[in-house]
Structures are given as C-alpha cells and as structure tokens.
Scaffold this motif. Structure first.
Motif, PDB file in Angstrom:
ATOM      1  N   ALA A 112       0.823  -1.207   0.000  1.00  0.00           N
ATOM      2  CA  ALA A 112       0.000   0.000   0.000  1.00  0.00           C
ATOM      3  C   ALA A 112       0.859   1.260   0.000  1.00  0.00           C
ATOM      4  O   ALA A 112       0.601   2.206  -0.751  1.00  0.00           O
ATOM      5  CB  ALA A 112      -0.940  -0.009   1.206  1.00  0.00           C
ATOM      6  N   MET A 113       1.872   1.294   0.833  1.00  0.00           N
ATOM      7  CA  MET A 113       2.721   2.478   0.893  1.00  0.00           C
ATOM      8  C   MET A 113       3.497   2.666  -0.417  1.00  0.00           C
ATOM      9  O   MET A 113       3.669   3.792  -0.895  1.00  0.00           O
ATOM     10  CB  MET A 113       3.682   2.379   2.078  1.00  0.00           C
ATOM     11  CG  MET A 113       2.989   2.404   3.435  1.00  0.00           C
ATOM     12  SD  MET A 113       1.967   3.886   3.735  1.00  0.00           S
ATOM     13  CE  MET A 113       0.299   3.222   3.474  1.00  0.00           C
ATOM     14  N   ALA A 114       3.928   1.562  -1.015  1.00  0.00           N
ATOM     15  CA  ALA A 114       4.629   1.653  -2.297  1.00  0.00           C
ATOM     16  C   ALA A 114       3.704   2.139  -3.405  1.00  0.00           C
ATOM     17  O   ALA A 114       4.147   2.803  -4.357  1.00  0.00           O
ATOM     18  CB  ALA A 114       5.222   0.290  -2.665  1.00  0.00           C
ATOM     19  N   TYR A 142      -0.153  -1.868  14.912  1.00  0.00           N
ATOM     20  CA  TYR A 142      -0.075  -0.505  15.414  1.00  0.00           C
ATOM     21  C   TYR A 142       1.380  -0.057  15.547  1.00  0.00           C
ATOM     22  O   TYR A 142       1.721   1.082  15.202  1.00  0.00           O
ATOM     23  CB  TYR A 142      -0.753  -0.402  16.787  1.00  0.00           C
ATOM     24  CG  TYR A 142      -2.235  -0.686  16.812  1.00  0.00           C
ATOM     25  CD1 TYR A 142      -3.073  -0.331  15.750  1.00  0.00           C
ATOM     26  CD2 TYR A 142      -2.821  -1.309  17.918  1.00  0.00           C
ATOM     27  CE1 TYR A 142      -4.436  -0.594  15.790  1.00  0.00           C
ATOM     28  CE2 TYR A 142      -4.186  -1.556  17.972  1.00  0.00           C
ATOM     29  CZ  TYR A 142      -4.987  -1.210  16.898  1.00  0.00           C
ATOM     30  OH  TYR A 142      -6.327  -1.461  16.953  1.00  0.00           O
ATOM     31  N   ALA A 143       2.217  -0.941  16.070  1.00  0.00           N
ATOM     32  CA  ALA A 143       3.626  -0.586  16.259  1.00  0.00           C
ATOM     33  C   ALA A 143       4.285  -0.284  14.920  1.00  0.00           C
ATOM     34  O   ALA A 143       5.059   0.685  14.794  1.00  0.00           O
ATOM     35  CB  ALA A 143       4.359  -1.714  16.975  1.00  0.00           C
ATOM     36  N   ASP A 147       5.825   3.355  14.019  1.00  0.00           N
ATOM     37  CA  ASP A 147       7.247   3.483  13.687  1.00  0.00           C
ATOM     38  C   ASP A 147       7.449   4.139  12.323  1.00  0.00           C
ATOM     39  O   ASP A 147       8.393   4.916  12.129  1.00  0.00           O
ATOM     40  CB  ASP A 147       7.927   2.112  13.693  1.00  0.00           C
ATOM     41  CG  ASP A 147       8.073   1.535  15.096  1.00  0.00           C
ATOM     42  OD1 ASP A 147       7.877   2.290  16.066  1.00  0.00           O
ATOM     43  OD2 ASP A 147       8.367   0.327  15.204  1.00  0.00           O
ATOM     44  N   GLU A 148       6.577   3.831  11.379  1.00  0.00           N
ATOM     45  CA  GLU A 148       6.734   4.348  10.016  1.00  0.00           C
ATOM     46  C   GLU A 148       5.847   5.559   9.732  1.00  0.00           C
ATOM     47  O   GLU A 148       5.734   5.995   8.592  1.00  0.00           O
ATOM     48  CB  GLU A 148       6.460   3.228   9.013  1.00  0.00           C
ATOM     49  CG  GLU A 148       7.426   2.061   9.175  1.00  0.00           C
ATOM     50  CD  GLU A 148       7.336   1.057   8.050  1.00  0.00           C
ATOM     51  OE1 GLU A 148       6.785   1.400   6.985  1.00  0.00           O
ATOM     52  OE2 GLU A 148       7.816  -0.069   8.242  1.00  0.00           O
ATOM     53  N   PRO A 180       1.419   6.490  21.610  1.00  0.00           N
ATOM     54  CA  PRO A 180       1.126   7.922  21.669  1.00  0.00           C
ATOM     55  C   PRO A 180       1.520   8.708  20.429  1.00  0.00           C
ATOM     56  O   PRO A 180       1.057   9.837  20.243  1.00  0.00           O
ATOM     57  CB  PRO A 180       1.917   8.392  22.891  1.00  0.00           C
ATOM     58  CG  PRO A 180       3.018   7.390  23.039  1.00  0.00           C
ATOM     59  CD  PRO A 180       2.422   6.083  22.607  1.00  0.00           C
ATOM     60  N   SER A 181       2.358   8.125  19.567  1.00  0.00           N
ATOM     61  CA  SER A 181       2.749   8.818  18.339  1.00  0.00           C
ATOM     62  C   SER A 181       1.981   8.320  17.125  1.00  0.00           C
ATOM     63  O   SER A 181       2.228   8.785  16.006  1.00  0.00           O
ATOM     64  CB  SER A 181       4.257   8.646  18.090  1.00  0.00           C
ATOM     65  OG  SER A 181       5.002   9.225  19.150  1.00  0.00           O
ATOM     66  N   LEU A 182       1.074   7.393  17.326  1.00  0.00           N
ATOM     67  CA  LEU A 182       0.266   6.854  16.232  1.00  0.00           C
ATOM     68  C   LEU A 182      -0.950   7.749  16.024  1.00  0.00           C
ATOM     69  O   LEU A 182      -1.768   7.926  16.925  1.00  0.00           O
ATOM     70  CB  LEU A 182      -0.190   5.432  16.564  1.00  0.00           C
ATOM     71  CG  LEU A 182      -1.122   4.761  15.547  1.00  0.00           C
ATOM     72  CD1 LEU A 182      -0.408   4.522  14.229  1.00  0.00           C
ATOM     73  CD2 LEU A 182      -1.679   3.452  16.119  1.00  0.00           C
TER      74      LEU A 182
END
Length: 284
Positions: A112-114, A142-143, A147-148, A180-182
């Motif tokens: 999907a990201m590609a 979620y992790a 992270d990305e 918390p950063s998601l």
C-alpha cells in the motif's frame, strides 16, 4: 476554501457488493432518519452523478477507503487504487488490511505504501473474527504504523461490531495510550458514546474524530460542535459518509453549523490534509 470529504464510498466494482449498496432499503432508511432524501448517485449507482454532487458541494477531494470485512462486505485495495487512478487529483486512497493475519497485514502495508496509499484502515469489530481495538493481535500492526508514521483510520463508532461493546471508547483509549505517536482517526466518531469519546480525544492528542453521518441531527451533535469550536478544532474531520448521506445535501447542512469560520476551514480541509500528510508534502 478547498474541501476534503474524508469518507466517500463510490458506486464502483467491489463497493457495490457492500451492505450499503446491496441493501438499498436499509441505506435509504438511515438516510431519511437523518433528515435527507437518498442520493440519486446512490440509488442509480452512478459515479458520474456522484462527481456532479461533489461539484455542486464544492468538494475538491474525496477519501476512498478499502474494507476487509466479512460482516459488511469487502473492497480490495486494487479496486480503490483503480478508482482513484481513473480520477487523478480528485480522490485519495486508503488501504485496508486483514487485521487477523499479522504477516499478511505487514505485506499489505508494504504494498500500500509503495502504491501511494495515504493511510491504513482497520475495522476490528467488523473482522471475520471480531476483535476489540486493543486486541493484542493488532499491536504489531499498530507498532509498525507508529514506527513508520503511517496514519490509521479505525471504525470505532456506529455499526462497529456485533454489539455495542465494539464502539465503546475504553479499548481505543488504551491503544492511544500505548501508541502515543500513532495518529488515529475514528470514523463514525465513537458514536453513540459522545461524551466518552470526546474525553478520550481531550486526553489523547493523537486522536482525530470523524462523526460523519452520526453528526447529523443526532443525540450528541451539540457536544461534537462544541468540541469542534474548542479543543478539537485541529482534529475534527469533515466527512459525508456517502452513500448514507448525499454529498451535496450534507455539505449544505454542515455549512450551517455554528462553527467559527477559522475552525470550519480546518475541519473541512486542513485537519484531513495534516492527518494524511498533504501538508508535509506542501512544505517539502
């Protein structure tokens, strides 16, 4: 001002197999309960009529979301990509994943990201095996997204699962605390747990709310609007939830809400642009 409609389901290929098109009587009943007449684009299953509704409403961009759900019908990411590609500049794509299969989900996120998808859609309660948002099987997903820096759209309101417990905000609150950063956008805005989801949004700055169809003349509407005029002004998302609401009638109704003009601009464009990373691209 430019406008992004954060939740549009076009009458195209896999979408036509979803409950909202496969059971038109149910859909139109919901539409009338909200105070609208059904959209011709929905009843005639016409993409051209849907585009005309967007033009009349002044909607510049629609967000088209895939779905992986045995309960509500599924929409392949390829279908979303084909539709968005057929209308360049008019729509943004959000991919869905099989949340019950960690390895398959990871591979789907890579693809999907590609392919240029903007976010990942997860509907835990609507999976073939329903899960709560804080099910530990979802935590590796979620992790990965945290992270990305991949934003996640999660259906945690309305018809979010087999019973009301799947829309209760407690499980989502735990996820937001653990990651918390998601960035998470709650489609259907946690309705009917309006006070509770607004409290979660107050204490978790990584939560965006999109009440969409459940904002219209529904219990809790005044509370959503108060939040949009206050602490949630930069995390409230405009969405019609088409085909349940006609795109043009919903936009006309929404613009009558007592929301301050500067907040209305954020809600109808800026917040979605920030959530989906459009503002990051503009500043690059």
């Amino acid at each position: 001002m430019p406008v992004i409609d954060f939740r549009v389901r076009p009458p195209f290929r896999d979408f036509l197999g979803m409950v909202m098109y496969g059971q038109p009587e149910r859909r139109d009943r919901f539409t009338r309960q909200l105070g609208f007449e059904p959209s011709r684009a929905a009843t005639e299953q016409s993409v051209d009529l849907m585009l005309a509704e967007m033009d009349r409403a002044g909607i510049d961009i629609g967000v088209v979301i895939g779905r992986n759900s045995g309960l509500l019908g599924s929409v392949a990411n390829e279908t979303v990509l084909d539709f968005v590609g057929a209308h360049p500049g008019r729509f943004l794509a959000v991919a869905s994943i099989d949340a019950t299969n960690r390895k398959a989900a990871s591979a789907a996120i890579d693809r999907a990201m590609a392919d240029g998808f903007r976010a990942i859609n997860i509907e835990p309660g609507a999976c073939a095996i329903p899960m709560q948002p804080d099910d530990r099987r979802l935590y590796p997903i979620y992790a990965r997204c945290e992270d990305e820096r991949i934003p996640v759209i999660m259906m945690t309101g309305g018809n979010a699962g087999p019973d009301l417990s799947y829309s209760m905000p407690v499980a989502l609150d735990r996820v937001l605390a653990d990651f918390p950063s998601l960035k998470v956008a709650s489609s259907h805005g946690g309705w009917p747990w309006v006070t509770e989801i607004l409290h979660v949004a107050f204490r978790r700055p990584n939560l965006y709310l999109s009440p969409d169809m459940y904002l219209v003349n529904m219990p809790g509407m005044a509370d959503y609007v108060a939040a949009a005029n206050g602490f949630l002004a930069d995390r409230f998302l405009y969405a019609s939830s088409f085909p349940f609401c006609p795109i043009d009638s919903y936009a006309a109704w929404f613009r009558t809400l007592p929301i301050r003009p500067e907040n209305m601009e954020r809600i109808m464009y800026g917040n979605a642009a920030a959530f989906l990373g459009l503002t990051d691209e503009a500043s690059a």
